[in-house]
Design an enzyme around this catalytic site. Structure first.
Site, PDB file in Angstrom:
ATOM      1  N   THR A  15       0.839  -1.189   0.000  1.00 50.90           N
ATOM      2  CA  THR A  15       0.000   0.000   0.000  1.00 50.90           C
ATOM      3  C   THR A  15       0.876   1.241   0.000  1.00 50.90           C
ATOM      4  O   THR A  15       2.068   1.186   0.323  1.00 50.90           O
ATOM      5  CB  THR A  15      -0.904   0.062   1.237  1.00 50.90           C
ATOM      6  OG1 THR A  15      -0.092   0.293   2.400  1.00 50.90           O
ATOM      7  CG2 THR A  15      -1.710  -1.204   1.415  1.00 50.90           C
ATOM      8  N   ASP A  16       0.287   2.367  -0.322  1.00 45.24           N
ATOM      9  CA  ASP A  16       0.918   3.635  -0.002  1.00 45.24           C
ATOM     10  C   ASP A  16       0.809   3.824   1.512  1.00 45.24           C
ATOM     11  O   ASP A  16       0.034   3.135   2.182  1.00 45.24           O
ATOM     12  CB  ASP A  16       0.251   4.780  -0.757  1.00 45.24           C
ATOM     13  CG  ASP A  16       1.194   5.949  -1.001  1.00 45.24           C
ATOM     14  OD1 ASP A  16       2.176   6.093  -0.236  1.00 45.24           O
ATOM     15  OD2 ASP A  16       0.949   6.731  -1.938  1.00 45.24           O
ATOM     16  N   TRP A  17       1.570   4.754   2.058  1.00 46.74           N
ATOM     17  CA  TRP A  17       1.711   4.875   3.506  1.00 46.74           C
ATOM     18  C   TRP A  17       0.388   5.319   4.154  1.00 46.74           C
ATOM     19  O   TRP A  17      -0.145   6.374   3.844  1.00 46.74           O
ATOM     20  CB  TRP A  17       2.841   5.839   3.823  1.00 46.74           C
ATOM     21  CG  TRP A  17       4.178   5.140   3.923  1.00 46.74           C
ATOM     22  CD1 TRP A  17       5.091   5.279   4.935  1.00 46.74           C
ATOM     23  CD2 TRP A  17       4.770   4.199   3.012  1.00 46.74           C
ATOM     24  NE1 TRP A  17       6.192   4.475   4.714  1.00 46.74           N
ATOM     25  CE2 TRP A  17       6.020   3.801   3.549  1.00 46.74           C
ATOM     26  CE3 TRP A  17       4.357   3.633   1.821  1.00 46.74           C
ATOM     27  CZ2 TRP A  17       6.860   2.880   2.917  1.00 46.74           C
ATOM     28  CZ3 TRP A  17       5.189   2.704   1.192  1.00 46.74           C
ATOM     29  CH2 TRP A  17       6.418   2.347   1.734  1.00 46.74           C
ATOM     30  N   MET A  69       1.567  -0.605   4.581  1.00 53.71           N
ATOM     31  CA  MET A  69       2.591   0.361   4.932  1.00 53.71           C
ATOM     32  C   MET A  69       1.934   1.579   5.581  1.00 53.71           C
ATOM     33  O   MET A  69       1.105   2.216   4.942  1.00 53.71           O
ATOM     34  CB  MET A  69       3.372   0.778   3.697  1.00 53.71           C
ATOM     35  CG  MET A  69       4.156  -0.334   3.036  1.00 53.71           C
ATOM     36  SD  MET A  69       5.490  -0.918   4.105  1.00 53.71           S
ATOM     37  CE  MET A  69       6.499  -1.815   2.903  1.00 53.71           C
TER      38      MET A  69
END
Length: 924
Positions: A702-704, A733
């Site tokens: 995932t993106d953060w 993430m």
């Protein structure tokens, strides 16, 4: 043991070459450029000092020892004199009007105030010099888009007046655009020359001046169409909305729209760029053999100076029943440096299957298939999309099905999309209903779940046994408990103590128990513009994505990213969070600087080149953001409503090329949704397209702190890791304590109620371990390589020794940290690392004293994770201890702190951190 050597001088030269080859010369009347020896130059614009090396956000936060500004590079050029009187005027103004860095994330202004000039000042400058350079600067970046306003996409009144006044006073004026993305160009008729210099990173100034002075003839080409107005782009009316972004333009993005419907709205076409020399391109041969069309082109330098040229090959497809753009780029290549009169032959080969169009509504009788409709496929070759001339016709007698797939990622929201309509005068914009989802995606998902395997308990198998072929991966993973599997799908960050300090995340061996099985923690770091390390470690700042793509030189980009790969090895980074691969759907996207182009073919080829370079030395990149991530505003909540055809031909195509040609092994999903489902949980994308159709075998992260959902009628949140794993997005993430489920995710609960299976967790664990098995982190565990990289040519300031084993002192709220050993002399820095149980806002109290007089000022600035925080300014205290309290925000559990003492004379006793307001990204 294999040895690795990073030659910093080679790195700098490759970047410098990229900067010079990526600069795009749009206009050069009266032979304004290059600057000739003996020239005196008047330089206008504050960007001569405040050069933007990159955009902002995670893709631009690279710590550098020094960036050479254009002014510095000009002053160092023999034979070029800078108008010192004008320079002194600017220096005095800039001192009174300092650069505004903004406060906090995404708060830096996209432009800085510019000095207004008078007719008298410009006339004096013209009398004392031969030519003028006018620098215009813009930045933009993560979490905040451009706007169609002065100071952003548009020039300000002062900037317009600056260009106007200088251009009518000087006979030769060059406007240099230090920008991350194309901007409004309605003023382009005024100066005699215009150069897009983009944002060039560490070597931006030197590479730019190589072009300005003629050391290098410009050879960059536009990777986007420059239209007359922002309103001419068909996506503008649907850009920037808070909830849904309707992709009504469909496949007609950039030049695909303008060359089909609106040629007169174009100022500068896609692929355009001038040189200081001239070239003749002649088609030697065009033929088809075994389904591959090969076009051979002779390129001759017909001018007076050496240079390079880019040859571009386009296809015009028949309209058929599907409708198609008038042009689509299918191949390109760049010559070597040709001396005057020198010739080079380029060969462009394209499989006919690359001409196929995707039928998402069954209009051809073959729904969910790539097809070649009957008709004439005409190829055009040239040096930009507008000037390309017909070179070959290929006839398809009857419809051919190239590839039969299945419906995936189709929209659920009704909307109309563009489809060409034939008239007596040509094609005009028409519309048709977009086909909607017709399959039961939930039933299909349930039927495709992996087989469940039972836990065997610890049988003594280590990951090293899998590496050496003594055990298979399934046998190894079956030892893990459900708790182990729930842990391994969590990434730790930011500033995980398990990997290189200051980097974005650790993944794999993120708990002590996982480490006992021999799973090392792999490391990932931002980003496309160089390695971001928030403890202040210096790194190489790369030219931005738009600039690199504008080189049209994949060999150069590959060589450059081999150097980046070596730098990653030096810093023990296993995957760089890049390349950024989203399409320049609209010029207002604030993050376009990280990405390559409005065209998917250029995007895919540049990503392949970057991956190939990193793969030469055993590291890799993480493709992002998968997919249709084309605006920053409302990025956590926006639903991109887009047809399956547009996805497959435009927004997924570059990723597909990077997977199939570049052998990508790591991909990051987006913050938002595509057709109702947040991509972090989008099974159709992450499993059916990416893995089942393209054959991808790597990790998806995932993106953060992304949100996740499983289907369009449920809200997305940051705890739904069950939906993430079900989709085969393998890593969430990020969290601070993976082994304690500090984000309260629902993995265990979903296992208990059967909505998530152990088989699905094992599948993601296998993807993660396969990645780790081929990483430098695994090499170090096995003793195959010690991680060392010899670096030559690096100056002392940038050549920092990295402590890979930083000790983090655990803080209790209100507990003092002694500063008795701090060096408080002028210019000194005291460094220490801390961990906290709760993230959020802390009151920071420093106790200090000084024998200096009461008017003395001794500033102390606290940096948290390399971001400037509060400044404590102490006066003399007659030797009495006093305290000052400010606030600092800790986003991470682990934090790297620095106290900078601007002036000596202060004794410091201790510093105390007291939690004032708790905050967690799981609720943010």
């Amino acid at each position: 043991m294999k040895t690795y050597t990073l030659n910093w001088d080679t790195y700098k030269q490759l970047a410098r070459t990229a900067v010079s080859e990526g600069a795009v010369l749009l206009k050069n009347e009266q032979a304004t450029l290059p600057l000739k020896a003996g020239t005196t130059v008047s330089v206008f614009g504050r960007s001569q000092f405040n050069y933007y090396k990159s955009g902002t956000g995670s893709g631009g936060m690279v710590n550098v020892s020094h960036v050479t500004s254009p002014l510095e590079a000009l002053q160092a050029t023999e034979g070029i004199d800078v108008n010192e009187s004008l320079l002194e005027t600017y220096e005095a103004w800039v001192e009174e009007n300092p650069f505004d860095q903004g406060v906090g994330w995404a708060d830096e202004p996209w432009s800085q105030p510019e000095m207004a000039v008078t007719d008298e000042l410009v006339e004096r400058a013209a009398a004392a010099s031969d030519v003028a350079l006018v620098f215009i600067g813009r930045t933009a970046g993560e979490d905040r888009d451009n706007t169609a306003d002065p100071g952003s996409y548009l020039l300000t009144d002062i900037e317009l007046e600056l260009i106007n006044t200088v251009s009518r006073t000087f006979s030769k004026t060059t406007v240099v655009l230090n920008v991350g993305n194309i901007i409004d160009m309605r003023w382009a008729n005024e100066p005699s020359a215009i150069l897009y210099a983009w944002q060039g990173g560490l070597e931006g100034g030197t590479g730019l001046v190589d072009v300005l002075t003629g050391t290098v003839s410009p050879s960059g080409k536009l990777t986007d169409t420059i239209a007359k107005s922002i309103d001419d782009y068909p996506s503008t009316k649907n850009f920037g909305h808070a909830d849904k972004g309707i992709y009504q333009e469909d496949i007609y993005v950039g030049y695909r729209y303008f060359e089909t419907f609106a040629k007169d709205d174009v100022l500068y076409p896609f692929g355009f760029g001038l040189s200081y020399t001239t070239f003749a391109t002649d088609v030697v041969s065009s033929d088809e053999t075994n389904g591959v069309i090969t076009v051979t082109i002779d390129v001759v330098n017909t001018g007076d100076v050496a240079g390079k040229e880019v040859v571009q090959l386009y296809v015009e497809k028949p309209q058929g029943v599907l409708g198609n753009p008038a042009r689509a780029l299918i191949a390109f290549d760049k010559t070597n440096r040709l001396a005057p009169g020198e010739r080079e032959t380029l060969t462009l080969s394209v499989p006919i299957t690359d001409f196929a169009s995707y039928d998402d509504n069954g209009a051809t009788g073959h729904e969910s298939s790539f097809v070649l409709e009957a008709g004439m496929y005409r190829l055009y070759v040239g040096t930009d999309v507008r000037s390309a001339e017909a070179c070959y016709d290929y006839a398809v007698e009857a419809l051919e099905v190239v590839e039969t797939l299945s419906e995936n990622m189709a929209p659920v929201t009704s909307f109309e999309r563009i489809k060409p309509r034939a008239t007596e005068t040509g094609l005009t914009v028409g519309y048709e209903a977009t086909p909607l989802r017709s399959v039961d995606v939930e039933a299909r998902y349930l039927a495709e779940r992996p087989v469940v395997r039972e836990e065997t308990g610890d049988t003594g198998v280590k990951l090293a046994d899998v590496y050496h072929g003594k055990a298979d991966l399934e046998t190894f993973l079956d030892q893990l408990t459900d708790e182990d599997l729930a842990c391994i799908v969590r990434g730790q960050g930011m500033n995980s103590p398990r990997v290189t300090p200051g980097t974005a995340a650790a993944f794999g061996g993120v708990s002590d128990r996982l480490e006992t099985f021999g799973i090392p923690a792999a490391c990932c770091a931002d980003g496309p513009s160089g390695i971001r390390m928030d403890i202040g470690t210096k790194a190489f700042a790369l030219p931005n994505g738009t600039l690199l793509a504008s080189t049209f030189n994949t060999r150069l980009v590959e060589d450059l990213f081999e150097m980046t790969g070596l730098e990653m090895r030096k810093n023990r980074v296993d995957t760089l969070l890049g390349p950024g691969m989203n399409i320049h759907r609209n010029p207002l996207n604030g993050r376009n600087f990280e990405y390559f182009s409005e065209d998917p073919h250029v995007t895919g080829k540049m990503a392949v080149a970057q991956l190939n370079g990193m793969h030469r030395v055993g590291v890799t990149g993480t493709l992002k953001h998968f997919s249709a991530n084309n605006q920053e505003a409302h990025r956590h909540d926006i639903d991109s409503v887009v047809s399956e055809r547009a996805l497959r031909e435009i927004y997924l195509k570059g990723f597909e090329m990077a997977v199939k040609e570049g052998k990508a092994t790591s991909i990051m999903t987006t913050y938002g949704a595509v057709n109702g489902v947040w991509t972090a949980g989008l099974y159709d994308q992450n499993t059916r397209v990416l893995r089942d159709e393209w054959g991808f075998e790597g990790i998806v992260m995932t993106d953060w702190w992304a949100k996740v959902n499983h289907h369009e009628d449920e809200p997305a949140n940051r705890q739904n890791t069950a939906a993430m794993v079900r989709s085969q997005n393998d890593l969430y993430m990020v969290v601070d304590r993976p082994d304690t489920n500090s984000f309260d995710d629902n993995t265990a609960a979903a296992l208990a109620d059967g909505s998530l299976t152990r088989g699905e967790l094992l599948r993601s664990a296998a993807n993660i371990c396969r990645f780790v098995l081929t990483s430098p982190a695994m090499e170090r565990v096995l003793g195959i390589h010690d991680g060392s990289v010899e670096v030559i040519g690096l100056d002392e300031e940038a050549d920092q020794a990295i402590d890979f084993d930083v000790t983090y002192r655990h803080l209790e709220s209100g507990e003092p940290v002694s500063l008795s050993d701090a060096d408080t002399s002028t210019g000194s820095m005291h460094v220490f690392a801390v961990s906290v149980d709760e993230t959020g806002t802390y009151d920071v109290t420093i106790t200090a004293k000084s024998d200096a007089g009461e008017l003395a000022q001794m500033p102390v600035t606290l940096f948290a994770n390399n971001i400037p925080g509060p400044t404590f300014t102490f006066n003399g205290t007659d030797g009495e201890w006093v305290t000052q309290t400010k606030q600092v925000f800790f986003l991470n559990q682990h934090n790297y702190l620095q106290l900078y003492f601007a002036l000596g004379g202060l004794d410091v006793k201790d510093i105390t951190f007291t939690l004032a307001d708790s905050f967690s990204m799981k609720n943010g």
